[in-house]
Design a protein around this motif. Structure first.
Motif, PDB file in Angstrom:
ATOM      1  N   GLU A   1     -10.202  -3.043  -0.535  1.00  0.00           N
ATOM      2  CA  GLU A   1     -10.131  -1.600  -0.744  1.00  0.00           C
ATOM      3  C   GLU A   1      -9.027  -0.980   0.107  1.00  0.00           C
ATOM      4  O   GLU A   1      -8.438  -1.623   0.970  1.00  0.00           O
ATOM      5  CB  GLU A   1     -11.477  -0.954  -0.398  1.00  0.00           C
ATOM      6  N   ALA A   2      -8.760   0.299  -0.156  1.00  0.00           N
ATOM      7  CA  ALA A   2      -7.749   1.019   0.613  1.00  0.00           C
ATOM      8  C   ALA A   2      -8.292   1.405   1.982  1.00  0.00           C
ATOM      9  O   ALA A   2      -9.487   1.634   2.138  1.00  0.00           O
ATOM     10  CB  ALA A   2      -7.344   2.279  -0.143  1.00  0.00           C
ATOM     11  N   PRO A   3      -7.433   1.484   2.983  1.00  0.00           N
ATOM     12  CA  PRO A   3      -7.876   1.996   4.286  1.00  0.00           C
ATOM     13  C   PRO A   3      -8.345   3.441   4.159  1.00  0.00           C
ATOM     14  O   PRO A   3      -7.770   4.231   3.405  1.00  0.00           O
ATOM     15  CB  PRO A   3      -6.614   1.917   5.149  1.00  0.00           C
TER      16      PRO A   3
ATOM     17  N   LEU B   1       0.833  -1.207   0.000  1.00  0.00           N
ATOM     18  CA  LEU B   1       0.000   0.000   0.000  1.00  0.00           C
ATOM     19  C   LEU B   1       0.860   1.245   0.000  1.00  0.00           C
ATOM     20  O   LEU B   1       1.875   1.313   0.694  1.00  0.00           O
ATOM     21  CB  LEU B   1      -0.905   0.015   1.233  1.00  0.00           C
TER      22      LEU B   1
ATOM     23  N   PHE C   1      -4.794   6.551   1.367  1.00  0.00           N
ATOM     24  CA  PHE C   1      -4.205   5.335   0.842  1.00  0.00           C
ATOM     25  C   PHE C   1      -4.661   5.046  -0.582  1.00  0.00           C
ATOM     26  O   PHE C   1      -5.793   5.353  -0.980  1.00  0.00           O
ATOM     27  CB  PHE C   1      -4.597   4.146   1.719  1.00  0.00           C
ATOM     28  N   GLY C   2      -3.777   4.404  -1.328  1.00  0.00           N
ATOM     29  CA  GLY C   2      -4.135   3.860  -2.625  1.00  0.00           C
ATOM     30  C   GLY C   2      -4.745   2.489  -2.457  1.00  0.00           C
ATOM     31  O   GLY C   2      -4.773   1.944  -1.351  1.00  0.00           O
ATOM     32  N   PRO C   3      -5.211   1.896  -3.561  1.00  0.00           N
ATOM     33  CA  PRO C   3      -5.880   0.589  -3.481  1.00  0.00           C
ATOM     34  C   PRO C   3      -4.934  -0.586  -3.284  1.00  0.00           C
ATOM     35  O   PRO C   3      -5.373  -1.685  -2.981  1.00  0.00           O
ATOM     36  CB  PRO C   3      -6.598   0.482  -4.835  1.00  0.00           C
TER      37      PRO C   3
END
Lengths: 115, 109
Positions: free
Chosen positions: B40-42, A91, A106-108
């Motif tokens: 998914e992203a946090p 991440l 954050f990115g995916p």
């Protein structure tokens, strides 16, 4: 773009090969972070870029891991001679200010699988 | 040092309440809470600073007791959208965030 983007979204590689993971932070964000998330685990800090200062590399697990950032834009995380234990989601996050504990976006993530 | 979160997992019915705890053995300067949905992203929820403050965000609130080096996240009248893994990140004297292993929250209809 509106958010942090990462590429590729998935990467499958063979043990011993090198991989490059890319992160595009939010425009104008001065700080950029890389984390590793193993299955069922928390976020493990890897490296932190803070504007023009020297990056904080204290979280890199071995010298096989390295990262670069061009100015306040794209960052690349490189893993050389990949091992099976490198399999994880990587991440990237960015924040507006050069303070580690500013809100991080954050990115995916990139899911890396080492066979 | 990695903070300890409890419980590791919790299952709720829609409308029920939950508390997620985060504790550290080191002195804390701030606590951050994030939620991550599967794949998914946090997503950032809130930051709590020294001073024992309590913050709220819709029906999600949190407290920070710096003397006990603990933070708690309170989810009231849970909704299906609350499902996900909740992480606390603690800021210590090295000014870095260290994240816990997460608490998996499942809200069922």
């Amino acid at each position: 773009g509106a958010g942090v983007s990462q590429s590729p979204s998935n990467k499958v590689t063979e043990k011993g090969k090198d991989v490059e993971l890319r992160c595009d932070p939010i425009s104008g964000h001065t700080a950029l972070y890389w984390y590793r998330q193993r299955l069922g685990q928390g976020l493990e800090f890897l490296i932190y870029f803070q504007g023009n200062s020297a990056p904080d590399k204290s979280g890199l697990p071995s010298d096989r891991f390295s990262a670069e950032r061009t100015g306040e834009s794209v960052s690349t995380l490189t893993i050389q001679r990949t091992q099976q234990e490198d399999s994880a989601v990587y991440l990237c996050a960015s924040s507006r200010r050069e303070r580690f504990t500013d809100t991080q976006y954050f990115g995916p993530g990139t899911r890396l699988t080492v066979l | 040092q990695q903070p300890v979160q409890s419980p590791q997992a919790v299952i709720l019915r829609e409308g029920e309440d939950a508390v997620i705890n985060c504790s550290s053995s080191k002195a804390l300067y701030s606590v951050h809470w994030y939620r991550q949905k599967h794949g998914e992203a946090p997503i950032f929820l809130m930051i709590l600073l020294k001073g024992g403050e309590q913050k709220g965000h819709d029906k999600i609130s949190a407290s920070f007791n710096e003397k006990k080096q603990q933070s708690s996240l309170y989810l009231t009248a849970s909704q299906l959208s609350y499902s996900g893994t909740y992480f606390c990140g603690t800021e210590g004297s090295n000014y870095k965030l260290t994240f816990g292993k997460g608490t998996l929250l499942t809200v069922n209809p």
